[in-house]
Design a protein around this motif. Structure first.
Motif, short mmCIF file in Angstrom:
data_model
loop_
_atom_site.label_atom_id
_atom_site.label_comp_id
_atom_site.label_asym_id
_atom_site.label_seq_id
_atom_site.Cartn_x
_atom_site.Cartn_y
_atom_site.Cartn_z
N TYR A 144 0.83 -1.20 0.00
CA TYR A 144 0.00 0.00 0.00
C TYR A 144 0.87 1.26 0.00
N LEU A 145 1.91 1.27 0.84
CA LEU A 145 2.78 2.44 0.91
C LEU A 145 3.44 2.72 -0.44
N GLU A 146 3.84 1.67 -1.12
CA GLU A 146 4.47 1.85 -2.43
C GLU A 146 3.46 2.34 -3.47
N ARG A 147 2.28 1.75 -3.47
CA ARG A 147 1.29 2.09 -4.50
C ARG A 147 0.65 3.45 -4.27
N SER A 148 0.58 3.91 -3.01
CA SER A 148 -0.03 5.21 -2.74
C SER A 148 0.85 6.37 -3.17
N LYS A 149 2.07 6.05 -3.55
CA LYS A 149 3.02 7.05 -4.06
C LYS A 149 3.12 8.23 -3.09
N ILE A 197 4.48 -3.76 16.72
CA ILE A 197 4.25 -2.30 16.74
C ILE A 197 5.51 -1.57 16.30
N THR A 198 6.66 -2.02 16.79
CA THR A 198 7.93 -1.43 16.36
C THR A 198 8.13 -1.60 14.86
N ALA A 199 7.83 -2.79 14.35
CA ALA A 199 7.97 -3.04 12.91
C ALA A 199 7.05 -2.13 12.12
N ALA A 200 5.87 -1.89 12.64
CA ALA A 200 4.93 -1.00 11.95
C ALA A 200 5.50 0.42 11.87
N PHE A 201 6.03 0.92 12.99
CA PHE A 201 6.61 2.27 12.98
C PHE A 201 7.85 2.34 12.09
N THR A 213 7.31 5.35 9.56
CA THR A 213 7.97 6.60 9.95
C THR A 213 8.70 7.29 8.81
N PRO A 214 9.36 6.56 7.88
CA PRO A 214 9.97 7.27 6.75
C PRO A 214 8.96 8.04 5.89
N CYS A 251 9.45 10.39 16.91
CA CYS A 251 9.13 10.74 15.52
C CYS A 251 9.49 12.20 15.23
N PRO A 252 9.89 12.48 14.01
CA PRO A 252 10.06 13.89 13.60
C PRO A 252 8.71 14.56 13.47
N PRO A 253 8.66 15.86 13.20
CA PRO A 253 7.38 16.56 13.04
C PRO A 253 6.51 15.91 11.95
N ALA A 254 5.19 16.04 12.15
CA ALA A 254 4.22 15.51 11.19
C ALA A 254 3.53 16.70 10.52
N PRO A 255 4.03 17.14 9.38
CA PRO A 255 3.60 18.44 8.82
C PRO A 255 2.16 18.50 8.34
N ILE A 256 1.56 17.37 7.90
CA ILE A 256 0.19 17.45 7.38
C ILE A 256 -0.79 16.62 8.20
N LEU A 257 -0.37 16.09 9.36
CA LEU A 257 -1.26 15.28 10.18
C LEU A 257 -2.44 16.14 10.65
N GLU A 258 -3.66 15.69 10.33
CA GLU A 258 -4.86 16.43 10.69
C GLU A 258 -5.65 15.78 11.82
N CYS A 259 -5.51 14.47 11.95
CA CYS A 259 -6.33 13.74 12.93
C CYS A 259 -5.46 12.77 13.70
N LEU A 260 -5.46 12.90 15.03
CA LEU A 260 -4.70 12.02 15.92
C LEU A 260 -5.67 11.41 16.92
#
Length: 615
Positions: free
Chosen positions: A186-191, A257-261, A265-266, A294-303
């Protein structure tokens, strides 16, 4: 209408004439060949005859991709409202998300078990055929498959379109039953598109852990808890073979969970929505430590951070346990500049340090926090004042630290744009003190859920004008949901009298206290004189009342000239077939699931807003 025999006679004559004309045009045709050509021509546009080839493949790829997108969103919306279980995805009968078409692939694939034995010309579009079992009566369970995955396994053309449409692959999910190769694909295909991420490490409601007592018997307890004097059953030794039964509960582990992050995270610059849910705070704290790094999340709208725990009583004075997870953490280095919606359900963070990003919010939910990990009154007020466009505020078993004797030394909680308010699971003294400090000039939707005490003091507050107002907030309400409000009958009557503009009422009559609200409305509709209570009421959602009593109320309102337009009853209520038929004939009637959203979406026109502000 002409008799069937006349119609058939006319058709036969048309066919004979057409056959004669064919033979006249081409004398080499035999009568049989001419009849075949005439029949094919007549049936060419018949919707009951399969077309030649696959017409859908004649659509532009962009339009076909949009059809896939619509199908994907419809399925996601169904799951969001509980119509399908997300964890039905990818069990034993799974399709490999990342698997590509390597050779000359099959024209179509069976959903239950892909079959790649048939070849197809790679330079031409494979024809589409139906998927799944031919036996419609087969009761064998087939797990739900994501729409976009299913579409990508129909034929080569559909796969090329689906795989190369990034908008189909933006929802990234991690659960105990979800293979990690799917998020990778999914990450690859979502470009470069924004992505929605869900890390689900919580037990399903019906799941339990099995523990072994002294006699060797297995006892079921709620998942994620360990009863005293019991120990988890031993893991079967490897000598028992791979088919041995493992009685232990399988959660999404800390390693997973670590594997997911590590995977997501990249891509943090693309995070738009992040939802994490856990059943054990150790898992949530592990996830929080990753968010701290994590570094800053510039477009995160919902947490949205959800720690599910059934123990929500007495939180105003409770101490957070276990203490090793009490340390508050700062997430994303304090930089989430586009955050608009935040939910902290049983999860605390470093509230003071987080003022840097808890601003500009439109939706804030604080739920189930022990007193010592709540924000201070001053900090909560700073969060609210930094969010002047906040529209929805939910305080459920949470709020400012319970040092209410000091609250009067601070400024009141001014909420100029809040139209939807949820107040739930507080003791009476706490919520009365907090409500007295709140300024709510435009609230029009309210949810109340209290029990275990007499809330007459708070109920009376609701009927009195707030500071700076000439009226209470009740006349402004368009929507009210009462899940629990134990109080004197006189206060219930006064509340109903002041709801003069209420359009929609939701009452859960699961005990005698809430049933009184419905009884008062029924008595007024049947016997009252003059103006009815709730004169503007158009929609009623009710639970826990017999269908005959609801029918009697609806009929009485109709006869009084105040008919309901819509009625909803709970799926768990006992509704007779006769009453259900009557409801369908006399009102827009449906059944609701008790897990549905608490507050409906309301929109206020500019004129209505001006009227509210003038009051």
């Amino acid at each position: 209408m002409a008799p069937a025999s006349d119609v058939r006679k006319a058709v036969d004559e048309d066919i004979k004439a057409a056959v004669a004309q064919k033979i006249q045009e081409d004398p080499t045709l035999s009568p049989e060949m001419a009849l075949k050509q005439v029949s094919e021509a007549m049936l060419k546009s018949n919707p009951f005859i399969p077309p030649q080839g696959c017409p859908v493949n004649d659509l532009p790829s962009e339009l076909l991709a949009h059809i896939f997108y619509v199908g994907t969103k419809i399925q996601e919306d169904e799951m969001a409202f509980g119509e399908k279980e997300d964890d039905d995805y990818f069990h034993d009968n799974e399709l490999d998300v990342a698997e590509d078409w390597t050779d000359d692939e099959s024209e179509a694939m069976d959903v239950d078990k892909p079959d790649r034995s048939n070849g197809a010309d790679e330079d031409s579009h494979s024809e589409c055929s139906s998927c799944g079992s031919e036996d419609d009566d087969d009761e064998e369970y087939i797990p739900e498959i994501p729409f976009q995955v299913l579409a990508s396994h129909v034929c080569k053309h559909w796969r090329d379109v689906a795989v190369n449409e990034p908008s189909l692959w933006t929802r990234i999910r991690f659960t105990k039953d979800y293979p990690f190769d799917a998020p990778t694909a999914y990450l690859e295909r979502s470009k470069g598109l924004p992505i929605d991420i869900e890390i689900h490490a919580a037990a399903d409601d019906e799941e339990t852990d099995l523990y072994e007592d002294e006699d060797g018997n297995f006892i079921a307890v709620p998942a994620g808890t360990t009863p005293p004097q019991l120990s988890p059953p031993p893991t079967p030794p490897s000598s028992q073979g791979s088919d041995a039964v493992d009685h232990t509960k399988k959660f999404l582990s800390d390693e997973e969970i670590t594997a997911a992050f590590n995977l997501i995270t990249p891509h943090i610059a693309r995070w738009k929505i992040l939802e994490i849910s856990t059943s054990k705070y150790a898992s949530m704290f592990h996830a929080l430590t990753h968010l701290e790094q994590c570094p800053p999340a510039p477009i995160l709208e919902c947490l949205q951070l959800y720690q599910y725990d059934d123990d929500s009583e007495g939180l105003e004075d409770a101490i957070f346990l276990p203490t090793e997870f009490r340390k508050p953490l700062l997430l994303f280095q304090g930089q989430v500049p586009n955050l608009r919606s935040a939910a902290f359900w049983g999860v605390h963070i470093d509230w003071d340090a987080s003022l840097s990003f808890l601003s500009g919010l439109k939706d804030l939910e604080l739920a189930y926090h022990a007193s010592d990990v709540r924000p201070s009154y001053a900090t909560l007020n700073a969060i609210l004042q930094a969010s002047p466009e906040l529209d929805t505020l939910t305080l459920r078993g949470s709020g400012p630290v319970n040092d209410r004797d000091t609250w009067d030394s601070f400024e009141p909680l001014v909420l100029p744009a809040v139209t939807q308010l949820v107040l739930s699971q507080h003791d009476c003294e706490y919520i009365s003190a907090l409500y007295r400090r709140m300024r709510l000039p435009v609230v029009e939707a309210l949810v109340l859920d209290f029990d275990g005490q007499d809330y007459s003091t708070f109920a009376e507050q609701l009927t009195k004008p707030a500071a700076g107002q000439s009226k209470s907030l009740l006349p402004r309400l368009k929507f009210l949901r009462i899940e629990g409000l134990p109080c004197a009958r006189t206060h219930k009557v006064e509340i109903l009298k002041q709801l003069t503009n209420l359009n929609s009422l939701f009452v859960e009559c699961l005990d005698d206290e809430e049933t009184v609200f419905f009884e008062l409305l029924s008595e007024d509709a049947k016997n009252g004189t003059g103006d009815a209570l709730l004169p503007m009421l158009e929609e009623l959602t009710i639970r826990g009342v017999e269908s005959r009593d609801v029918r009697s109320f609806v009929d009485a309102r109709r006869k009084k000239g105040k008919p309901l337009l819509k009625l909803s009853m709970c799926t768990s209520d006992d509704i007779t077939l006769k009453d259900k038929d009557w409801f369908h004939k006399n009102v827009d009637f449906d059944l609701y699931d008790p897990s549905e959203s608490e507050i409906e979406d309301f929109e206020i026109s500019d004129d209505e807003l001006s009227e509210i502000e003038s009051d």
